[in-house]
Design a protein around this motif. Sequence first.
Motif, short mmCIF file in Angstrom:
data_model
loop_
_atom_site.label_atom_id
_atom_site.label_comp_id
_atom_site.label_asym_id
_atom_site.label_seq_id
_atom_site.Cartn_x
_atom_site.Cartn_y
_atom_site.Cartn_z
N MET A 142 -9.79 -10.26 13.59
CA MET A 142 -11.03 -9.59 13.95
C MET A 142 -11.07 -9.20 15.43
SD MET A 142 -12.81 -9.37 11.17
CE MET A 142 -11.20 -9.07 10.46
N VAL A 143 -10.12 -9.73 16.19
CA VAL A 143 -10.07 -9.42 17.62
C VAL A 143 -9.03 -8.34 17.93
CG1 VAL A 143 -9.68 -10.37 19.94
CG2 VAL A 143 -10.86 -11.74 18.21
N ASP A 144 -7.84 -8.45 17.36
CA ASP A 144 -6.76 -7.54 17.76
C ASP A 144 -6.26 -6.63 16.64
OD1 ASP A 144 -5.49 -9.41 16.18
OD2 ASP A 144 -3.71 -9.53 17.47
N SER A 145 -6.79 -6.76 15.42
CA SER A 145 -6.24 -5.98 14.31
C SER A 145 -7.32 -5.38 13.42
CB SER A 145 -5.31 -6.86 13.45
OG SER A 145 -4.28 -7.40 14.22
N LEU A 146 -8.40 -4.90 14.03
CA LEU A 146 -9.49 -4.33 13.24
C LEU A 146 -9.05 -3.09 12.48
CD1 LEU A 146 -12.64 -4.76 15.50
CD2 LEU A 146 -12.24 -5.77 13.25
N VAL A 147 -8.28 -2.20 13.16
CA VAL A 147 -7.82 -0.98 12.51
C VAL A 147 -6.90 -1.30 11.34
CG1 VAL A 147 -6.55 1.18 12.82
CG2 VAL A 147 -8.07 0.35 14.63
N GLU A 148 -5.99 -2.26 11.56
CA GLU A 148 -5.09 -2.65 10.47
C GLU A 148 -5.86 -3.27 9.31
OE1 GLU A 148 -4.71 -3.14 13.59
OE2 GLU A 148 -2.74 -2.37 14.17
N MET A 149 -6.93 -4.02 9.62
CA MET A 149 -7.74 -4.61 8.56
C MET A 149 -8.45 -3.52 7.75
SD MET A 149 -7.57 -7.88 8.24
CE MET A 149 -9.08 -8.21 7.33
N LEU A 150 -8.92 -2.48 8.43
CA LEU A 150 -9.55 -1.37 7.71
C LEU A 150 -8.56 -0.69 6.78
CD1 LEU A 150 -11.76 0.25 10.51
CD2 LEU A 150 -12.54 -1.05 8.54
N VAL A 151 -7.35 -0.47 7.26
CA VAL A 151 -6.32 0.15 6.42
C VAL A 151 -5.99 -0.75 5.23
CG1 VAL A 151 -3.93 0.94 6.35
CG2 VAL A 151 -5.36 1.47 8.33
N GLU A 152 -5.93 -2.04 5.49
CA GLU A 152 -5.55 -2.99 4.44
C GLU A 152 -6.62 -3.09 3.35
OE1 GLU A 152 -4.56 -7.77 4.06
OE2 GLU A 152 -4.46 -6.77 6.01
N THR A 153 -7.88 -2.98 3.72
CA THR A 153 -8.95 -3.22 2.76
C THR A 153 -9.61 -1.96 2.22
OG1 THR A 153 -10.54 -3.41 4.57
CG2 THR A 153 -9.52 -5.44 3.79
N SER A 154 -9.45 -0.82 2.88
CA SER A 154 -10.20 0.37 2.44
C SER A 154 -9.41 1.66 2.52
CB SER A 154 -11.48 0.51 3.29
OG SER A 154 -11.15 0.66 4.66
N ASP A 155 -8.11 1.56 2.56
CA ASP A 155 -7.29 2.78 2.63
C ASP A 155 -7.33 3.51 1.29
OD1 ASP A 155 -5.29 4.63 3.66
OD2 ASP A 155 -3.95 3.63 2.24
N LEU A 156 -7.65 4.81 1.33
CA LEU A 156 -7.70 5.64 0.12
C LEU A 156 -6.75 6.83 0.25
CD1 LEU A 156 -11.54 5.61 -0.57
CD2 LEU A 156 -9.77 4.49 -1.93
N SER A 157 -5.64 6.59 0.92
CA SER A 157 -4.66 7.67 1.08
C SER A 157 -4.02 8.07 -0.24
CB SER A 157 -3.57 7.25 2.07
OG SER A 157 -2.93 6.05 1.63
N ILE A 158 -4.27 7.30 -1.29
CA ILE A 158 -3.72 7.65 -2.61
C ILE A 158 -4.26 8.99 -3.10
CG2 ILE A 158 -5.57 6.45 -3.86
CD1 ILE A 158 -3.47 5.60 -5.90
N PHE A 159 -5.42 9.42 -2.58
CA PHE A 159 -5.98 10.71 -2.97
C PHE A 159 -5.04 11.86 -2.60
CE2 PHE A 159 -10.10 8.57 -3.34
CZ PHE A 159 -10.62 9.21 -4.45
N CYS A 160 -4.17 11.63 -1.65
CA CYS A 160 -3.21 12.67 -1.25
C CYS A 160 -2.36 13.11 -2.44
CB CYS A 160 -2.33 12.14 -0.12
SG CYS A 160 -1.08 13.29 0.45
N PHE A 161 -2.12 12.21 -3.38
CA PHE A 161 -1.25 12.50 -4.52
C PHE A 161 -2.04 12.83 -5.79
CE2 PHE A 161 0.66 9.29 -1.71
CZ PHE A 161 1.73 10.03 -1.22
N TYR A 162 -3.36 12.94 -5.66
CA TYR A 162 -4.22 13.31 -6.80
C TYR A 162 -5.11 14.48 -6.38
CZ TYR A 162 -2.92 8.90 -9.08
OH TYR A 162 -2.23 7.86 -9.68
N SER A 163 -4.50 15.58 -5.95
CA SER A 163 -5.24 16.69 -5.38
C SER A 163 -6.23 17.30 -6.38
CB SER A 163 -4.28 17.78 -4.89
OG SER A 163 -3.47 17.29 -3.86
#
Length: 799
Positions: free
Chosen positions: A235-256
Amino acid sequence: SIYFSDVTCKLFDVGINVALNFFSLSYNKRINDIRECKEAAVSHAGSMHRERRKFLRSALKELATVLSDQPGLLGPKALFVFMALSFARDEIIWLLRHADNMPKKSADDFIDKHIAELIFYMEELRAHVRKYGPVMQRYYVQYLSGFDAVVLNELVQNLSVCPEDESIIMSSFVNTMTSLSVKQVEDGEVFDFRGMRLDWFRLQAYTSVSKASLSLADHRELGKMMNTIIFHTKMVDSLVEMLVETSDLSIFCFYSRAFEKMFQQCLELPSQSRYSIAFPLLCTHFMSCTHELCPEERHHIGDRSLSLCNMFLDEMAKQARNLITDICTEQCTLSDQLLPKHCAKTISQAVNKKSKKQTGKKGEPEREKPGVESMRKNRLVVTNLDKLHTALSELCFSINYVPNMVVWEHTFTPREYLTSHLEIRFTKSIVGMTMYNQATQEIAKPSELLTSVRAYMTVLQSIENYVQIDITRVFNNVLLQQTQHLDSHGEPTITSLYTNWYLETLLRQVSNGHIAYFPAMKAFVNLPTENELTFNAEEYSDISEMRSLSELLGPYGMKFLSESLMWHISSQVAELKKLVVENVDVLTQMRTSFDKPDQMAALFKRLSSVDSVLKRMTIIGVILSFRSLAQEALRDVLSYHIPFLVSSIEDFKDHIPRETDMKVAMNVYELSSAAGLPCEIDPALVVALSSQKSGHCNNIHCLAKAINQIAAALFTIHKGSIEDRLKEFLALASSSLLKIGQETDKTTTRNRESVYLLLDMIVQESPFLTMDLLESCFPYVLLRNAYHAVYKQSVTSSA
């Protein structure tokens, strides 16, 4: 990489064979169970996930609302935030993967028109985490140093057995956390706890092997505490990585296809259009699915993210533009009802109603008056305009949600998309509202177009209540382009359309004798002819219409109109020059014989093409008369908008000394003419002619303006004394007119009094001639008798 030895491979093969044999034996027994499970999943999974998404929408909405009001809660409630994000992500991915293979019986459960709302609240939570990251850092830095370090130290002290290596690692944990302070966060120091987390993995390895003196399984509280500490460090040094880990929706890239279909469904539902910004925001996730070991994919995924983001924002702007256009159409219709032309029917109905009331007859039903649409008997009544405004406010919320977004190192600004579309549509709408028909030469009256444009602008100004765009910039870009001959796309503007119409339609009919200029009315009026015109000239040329035209075209557009008029004058002057060259010998003799009446009469009979000269000079006078109307209207409009600037220009013009250099004077005249002020020398006419350096049943009364302005322009070009040349003209003209006064032939004396009055008008129009000078060479008693005779003749003809 993992490598297997031969023995390992053989053992693996044996195990596989045993498993397959066992599975084949038990398959027949479990096939019914598997089929039942499959049927249950197919029949119930869709509805279960639908209800779960419904719950998550409300839960995330409440969570986002609370955190936006109290961002300090992000510290103690961070775990709930990341849990909510991960739950929502899983549901979205489940729906995305099953949308193409949905069962027919429960297809509705796999079509979620509210998916945009769920994604939107996910993005809102992500935005809160990014925005208030320092708040979370302050909280967890204090948590680590003030609580976690103390508890861990107590746990370590209570260990009965602690080997040296493990003791060193755990002591480093305590020391690292104890050294933390809030000042590090305030100073913007970059934290890095990766070493600490790696030591925790090392400690787990040490305590998990067999024969370890310190077994982690025997100290569960220590394991729980360390896992909690590791989460706190993230929560101090990896907030961005935590967001990617828990809420990444880049899978939409392959479901145009599914992605675009969801977006279209969102726009079609007005209540969901406020969440449509979630789709462009999802495009910022796409680069998360790239990996440094696969660099060839980066450009393809980046291009996909850019194209989709651009498409989404463009469609949102188009939808908003269409809604605004529909609102503008409604408002223009309402404004049109208030035009004076519609009051005639109301007056007629009132008169007929009064007369029929006296006779006891029923009249026609009364027409609804403007404003009735605003009177409502029930709050539940919703008009089409209400629906449009509601839909627009919802969509503008989405466009205004973020000022910009960065996708693959490209910055997108949603508001600029809307601004661009509004400029294009406003331009097309203005030109379209002129209703110009080239075949029939029909065009809207300037006053009506001005009313529609103002209604349109009023609606556009109200857009600033929905979205933070500079609508003044839109007005400047569009309206300034309309003052030019062509716009930025090379299309005709209202300036070119109205200029062409006035030159090719109105003034051409004046030259054909179907329209006459009435100085007293300051307008052109239709004359009774066999072929009635399709338009009323007065409705396009009176002072109110010319002022409306000036409002629309502005100084630049009116200057273009003047230049176009002057081009036509220059073409007439070119023809006059040919006639002068044709009669140059006779004219030279007449110039030196103006005091010899008999000789002047003989010379006059030798002149050829006299009627052509009069006709062309009349055309010039008509054009100049129209220009004087336009200039006067421009002056009135500018005096209303910029009175102080116009008064300053008037001071410049009125205080030019006679001895001023002509170039300086012409600059002042050009400035004055651009402001609509009348000048002794018309600069536009001078420029037009410089290229050639080498009774009111007709428009003959316009000769006065033509003679004065043509003379002033020509003698300015050829460096002559305007005053001397006009005095010479006055002497020649008065001599010829006095000679006519002595004639008895009816043909020669026809319209004699009208010609006398024309001479008087020439002097009155001229800033270089005076009435005293006229009376010195032409008795005023003749003018007085002429005015009386012409007035008597007009009364007799009208009777």
